[in-house]
Design an enzyme around this catalytic site. Structure first.
Site, PDB file in Angstrom:
ATOM      1  N   PHE A 125      -3.484  -7.440   9.391  1.00  0.00           N
ATOM      2  CA  PHE A 125      -3.112  -8.697   8.573  1.00  0.00           C
ATOM      3  C   PHE A 125      -1.768  -8.072   8.023  1.00  0.00           C
ATOM      4  CE2 PHE A 125      -3.160  -9.744   4.047  1.00  0.00           C
ATOM      5  CZ  PHE A 125      -3.537 -10.979   4.118  1.00  0.00           C
ATOM      6  N   THR A 128       2.685  -7.514   3.886  1.00  0.00           N
ATOM      7  CA  THR A 128       3.523  -6.911   2.931  1.00  0.00           C
ATOM      8  C   THR A 128       4.861  -6.487   3.861  1.00  0.00           C
ATOM      9  OG1 THR A 128       1.625  -5.639   2.164  1.00  0.00           O
ATOM     10  CG2 THR A 128       4.056  -4.616   1.569  1.00  0.00           C
ATOM     11  N   GLU A 129       5.953  -6.596   3.099  1.00  0.00           N
ATOM     12  CA  GLU A 129       7.272  -6.454   3.754  1.00  0.00           C
ATOM     13  C   GLU A 129       8.022  -5.551   2.646  1.00  0.00           C
ATOM     14  OE1 GLU A 129       9.203 -10.165   3.577  1.00  0.00           O
ATOM     15  OE2 GLU A 129       7.750 -10.997   5.031  1.00  0.00           O
ATOM     16  N   GLY A 133       5.955  -6.457  -2.099  1.00  0.00           N
ATOM     17  CA  GLY A 133       4.568  -5.711  -2.073  1.00  0.00           C
ATOM     18  C   GLY A 133       3.685  -6.484  -2.993  1.00  0.00           C
ATOM     19  N   ILE A 159       1.280  -1.821   7.783  1.00  0.00           N
ATOM     20  CA  ILE A 159       0.353  -2.693   8.201  1.00  0.00           C
ATOM     21  C   ILE A 159      -0.723  -1.756   8.970  1.00  0.00           C
ATOM     22  CG2 ILE A 159      -0.316  -4.791   9.790  1.00  0.00           C
ATOM     23  CD1 ILE A 159       1.720  -5.205   7.187  1.00  0.00           C
ATOM     24  N   THR A 160      -1.905  -1.603   8.452  1.00  0.00           N
ATOM     25  CA  THR A 160      -3.326  -0.983   9.019  1.00  0.00           C
ATOM     26  C   THR A 160      -3.459  -1.574  10.164  1.00  0.00           C
ATOM     27  OG1 THR A 160      -4.054  -0.732   6.569  1.00  0.00           O
ATOM     28  CG2 THR A 160      -5.595  -0.407   8.266  1.00  0.00           C
ATOM     29  N   ARG A 266     -22.718  27.877  -4.884  1.00  0.00           N
ATOM     30  CA  ARG A 266     -21.716  28.788  -5.332  1.00  0.00           C
ATOM     31  C   ARG A 266     -21.934  29.445  -6.937  1.00  0.00           C
ATOM     32  NH1 ARG A 266     -17.616  32.023  -4.358  1.00  0.00           N
ATOM     33  NH2 ARG A 266     -15.803  31.921  -5.987  1.00  0.00           N
ATOM     34  N   GLU A 362      -4.761  -3.739  -1.679  1.00  0.00           N
ATOM     35  CA  GLU A 362      -5.658  -5.074  -2.070  1.00  0.00           C
ATOM     36  C   GLU A 362      -5.331  -5.471  -3.380  1.00  0.00           C
ATOM     37  OE1 GLU A 362      -6.473  -6.326   0.614  1.00  0.00           O
ATOM     38  OE2 GLU A 362      -6.874  -4.673   2.090  1.00  0.00           O
TER      39      GLU A 362
HETATM   40  C1  LIG Z   1      -2.291   2.896   3.452  1.00  0.00           C
HETATM   41  C2  LIG Z   1      -2.035   1.694   3.235  1.00  0.00           C
HETATM   42  C3  LIG Z   1      -2.432   0.478   3.952  1.00  0.00           C
HETATM   43  C4  LIG Z   1      -1.870  -0.707   3.870  1.00  0.00           C
HETATM   44  N1  LIG Z   1      -2.325  -1.839   4.801  1.00  0.00           N
HETATM   45  C5  LIG Z   1      -1.605  -3.036   4.708  1.00  0.00           C
HETATM   46  C6  LIG Z   1      -2.076  -4.103   5.531  1.00  0.00           C
HETATM   47  O1  LIG Z   1      -2.773  -3.905   6.255  1.00  0.00           O
HETATM   48  N2  LIG Z   1      -1.453  -5.233   5.477  1.00  0.00           N
HETATM   49  C7  LIG Z   1      -0.397  -5.529   4.443  1.00  0.00           C
HETATM   50  O2  LIG Z   1       0.183  -6.632   4.393  1.00  0.00           O
HETATM   51  N3  LIG Z   1      -0.173  -4.736   3.582  1.00  0.00           N
HETATM   52  C8  LIG Z   1      -0.900  -3.275   3.509  1.00  0.00           C
HETATM   53  N4  LIG Z   1      -0.448  -2.205   2.586  1.00  0.00           N
HETATM   54  C9  LIG Z   1       0.559  -2.711   1.726  1.00  0.00           C
HETATM   55  C10 LIG Z   1      -0.092  -2.769   0.297  1.00  0.00           C
HETATM   56  O3  LIG Z   1      -0.781  -4.075   0.167  1.00  0.00           O
HETATM   57  C11 LIG Z   1       0.987  -2.588  -0.827  1.00  0.00           C
HETATM   58  O4  LIG Z   1       1.302  -1.279  -0.858  1.00  0.00           O
HETATM   59  C12 LIG Z   1       0.483  -3.181  -1.989  1.00  0.00           C
HETATM   60  O5  LIG Z   1       0.558  -4.476  -2.109  1.00  0.00           O
HETATM   61  C13 LIG Z   1       1.576  -2.642  -3.399  1.00  0.00           C
HETATM   62  O6  LIG Z   1       2.925  -3.167  -2.809  1.00  0.00           O
HETATM   63  P1  LIG Z   1       4.133  -2.091  -2.913  1.00  0.00           P
HETATM   64  O7  LIG Z   1       3.506  -0.758  -2.214  1.00  0.00           O
HETATM   65  O8  LIG Z   1       5.438  -2.593  -2.323  1.00  0.00           O
HETATM   66  O9  LIG Z   1       4.368  -1.683  -4.495  1.00  0.00           O
HETATM   67  P2  LIG Z   1       5.065  -2.657  -5.412  1.00  0.00           P
HETATM   68  O10 LIG Z   1       4.668  -3.811  -5.552  1.00  0.00           O
HETATM   69  O11 LIG Z   1       6.445  -2.213  -5.364  1.00  0.00           O
HETATM   70  O12 LIG Z   1       4.466  -1.829  -6.873  1.00  0.00           O
HETATM   71  C14 LIG Z   1       4.819  -0.328  -7.120  1.00  0.00           C
HETATM   72  C15 LIG Z   1       4.159  -0.021  -8.403  1.00  0.00           C
HETATM   73  O13 LIG Z   1       4.587  -0.746  -9.509  1.00  0.00           O
HETATM   74  C16 LIG Z   1       3.495  -1.573  -9.923  1.00  0.00           C
HETATM   75  N5  LIG Z   1       3.561  -2.878 -10.499  1.00  0.00           N
HETATM   76  C17 LIG Z   1       3.979  -3.918  -9.484  1.00  0.00           C
HETATM   77  N6  LIG Z   1       4.104  -4.842 -10.200  1.00  0.00           N
HETATM   78  C18 LIG Z   1       3.946  -4.741 -11.485  1.00  0.00           C
HETATM   79  C19 LIG Z   1       3.756  -5.474 -12.489  1.00  0.00           C
HETATM   80  N7  LIG Z   1       3.960  -6.847 -12.653  1.00  0.00           N
HETATM   81  N8  LIG Z   1       3.036  -4.910 -13.947  1.00  0.00           N
HETATM   82  C20 LIG Z   1       2.763  -3.684 -13.806  1.00  0.00           C
HETATM   83  N9  LIG Z   1       3.026  -2.831 -12.813  1.00  0.00           N
HETATM   84  C21 LIG Z   1       3.525  -3.578 -11.693  1.00  0.00           C
HETATM   85  C22 LIG Z   1       2.360  -1.463  -8.868  1.00  0.00           C
HETATM   86  O14 LIG Z   1       0.943  -1.476  -9.460  1.00  0.00           O
HETATM   87  C23 LIG Z   1       2.556  -0.057  -8.238  1.00  0.00           C
HETATM   88  O15 LIG Z   1       2.011   0.849  -9.049  1.00  0.00           O
HETATM   89  C24 LIG Z   1      -0.806  -1.044   2.897  1.00  0.00           C
HETATM   90  C25 LIG Z   1      -0.594  -0.033   1.755  1.00  0.00           C
HETATM   91  C26 LIG Z   1      -0.930   1.105   1.817  1.00  0.00           C
HETATM   92  C27 LIG Z   1      -0.589   2.355   1.016  1.00  0.00           C
END
Ligand SMILES: Cc1cc2nc3c(=O)[nH]c(=O)nc-3n(C[C@H](O)[C@H](O)[C@H](O)COP(=O)(O)OP(=O)(O)OC[C@H]3O[C@@H](n4cnc5c(N)ncnc54)[C@H](O)[C@@H]3O)c2cc1C
Length: 397
Positions: A125, A128-129, A133, A159-160, A266, A362
């Site tokens: 899936f 994300t870019e 996010g 991307i997983t 333990r 998610e």
């Molecule tokens: C192990 C792993 C597997 C993944 N697999 C997939 C995949 O298969 N496909 C895919 O498309 N993506 C995947 N992702 C991406 C994932 O969906 C994103 O990491 C997620 O959507 C968060 O986006 P970001 O990491 O860019 O964080 P950001 O959106 O930059 O957020 C950073 C922090 O700010 C907080 N934040 C953001 N906006 C707000 C707001 N409005 N108010 C308060 N807090 C906020 C967030 O909660 C977070 O704590 C994966 C990520 C990981 C770590």
């Protein structure tokens, strides 16, 4: 005392036993080694396929299992109890299968569903870019109309299963409208860069997907232009959230099982740890959290099964609660184990690293909090403002 079988029909009880036996035999003994290696052996995909688990979200008519929602949830729980990387594979693969089954054209369903159900193609899936996010609407990957199809250009990251996927569900903007495309791995212009060294779900073949003028045919587009995020992506993410929530129940169960065993064996200060009240507090919280998270997941599952739109809210609650519960349980599990819990050879440190991931994927914990609070006000505005907030929010009445 986990109440795990409460309310299940006989078929679901049997399914649960089957999933648990599968996890105990095929996943639990190897999960630490896979985590250390940072990858799953190809045999795992074959094993999941042979047991029918890759076809969980594929309708029976297309070679899948068409599992009911509760059974699918229990599968995610049992796999998640054993190995969050395998659960991640199952989650994203099921999200893609679900998207094709629900939104795909007859041709796409005929072409891809048997491939997905048998594991000939693993689904990934790709939403994300680097600049998009939590704010998925900010994606900049673009699709342009070219003779006979579309040209995709952009960068997807985190991307997983990127490393092993045979087909990617890619989200791109077509004339500014978010749109979904099925892109085969061997399309010229698509390349994958593995992303090693992640904190958790280390064996889930994470990677970046680069699309450089990647040409796909007309029939690669899933559903209508503009339906990419609000329909295709949203329903796939709901399934993903539901799957992750159940996986978190499994993580809490694993933390509780390891901690109960350790606190029994333990001794310190002349008594087993299990007799020290502060340790009992941690054990009690884990056991209670598993039961509570499972109930929220069941509620979401029953509403999903009934096609009730409240399943969306119920799934937010389940995922939000279960991810936090997994994080707290894993933190306590490491604490109960003392230095042994920190050691690289003990699964509880893997549970802690994996649990952190669950609070980000998610829909992060913060995004769930915002959504849940906003929805509570929406319900409040629609009903009598002086009713108790729990009643206004209730998804069961
Ligand atoms: C192990 C792993 C597997 C993944 N697999 C997939 C995949 O298969 N496909 C895919 O498309 N993506 C995947 N992702 C991406 C994932 O969906 C994103 O990491 C997620 O959507 C968060 O986006 P970001 O990491 O860019 O964080 P950001 O959106 O930059 O957020 C950073 C922090 O700010 C907080 N934040 C953001 N906006 C707000 C707001 N409005 N108010 C308060 N807090 C906020 C967030 O909660 C977070 O704590 C994966 C990520 C990981 C770590």
């Amino acid at each position: 005392m986990t109440f795990a079988s409460t309310g299940l029909d006989p078929d679901q009880r049997l399914a649960r036993e089957r999933f648990a036996a599968f996890a105990d035999e095929h996943l639990v003994p190897h999960a630490d080694a896979w985590d250390a290696a940072g990858e799953l052996p190809p045999a795992v995909v074959a094993l999941l396929a042979d047991h029918g688990y890759l076809g969980a979200a594929v309708p029976v008519g297309h070679g899948g299992e068409g599992l009911d929602e509760i059974s699918f949830g229990m599968l995610c729980e049992e796999v998640g109890r054993a190995c969050s990387s395998v659960r991640s594979l199952l989650t994203v693969h099921s999200m893609v299968s679900h998207a094709v089954a629900r939104w795909g054209s007859p041709g796409q369903r005929e072409r891809w569903l048997p491939e997905l159900a048998t594991g000939r193609a693993v689904g990934a899936f790709a939403l994300t870019e680097p600049g998009a996010g939590s704010d998925a609407g900010a994606i900049t990957t673009r699709a342009e109309r070219v003779p006979g199809g579309y040209a995709l250009t952009g960068h997807k990251h985190w991307i997983t299963c990127a490393g092993i996927a045979g087909v990617f569900l890619v989200f791109a903007k077509l004339a500014g409208e978010p749109t979904a495309f099925l892109v085969e791995r061997d399309r010229p212009g698509l390349s994958v860069t593995p992303r090693g060294g992640a904190l958790g779900t280390r064996a889930s073949h994470l990677g970046d997907v680069l699309l450089d003028d990647c040409r796909v045919p007309d029939d690669a587009r899933v559903s209508r232009p503009g339906f990419g995020l609000t329909a295709v992506g949203a329903s796939a993410l709901e399934l993903g959230r539901y799957s992750v929530a159940w996986g978190c129940v499994g993580l809490v169960e694993a933390c509780a099982a390891a901690s109960l065993a350790h606190a029994d064996s333990r001794e310190q200060f002349g008594r087993p740890l299990r007799e020290h009240q502060l340790v009992q507090r941690m054990l009690a919280d884990m056991v209670t959290a598993a039961a509570a998270a499972r109930l929220l997941c069941r509620q979401a599952g029953l509403l999903r099964q009934a096609g009730d739109p409240r399943s969306v809210q119920a799934t937010w609650l389940a995922k939000y609660f279960a991810a936090g519960a997994a994080m707290r349980a894993a933190d306590d599990a490491v604490q109960v184990h003392g230095a042994r819990g920190i050691g690289g050879d003990h699964p509880v440190q893997r549970y802690l690293r994996d649990a952190k991931v669950m609070e980000i994927i998610e829909g992060s914990t913060q995004l769930q909090q915002i959504t849940i609070a906003e929805a509570a006000y929406m319900f409040r505005a629609r009903s009598e403002p002086d009713r108790a907030p729990g009643r206004q929010w209730s998804v069961t009445t």
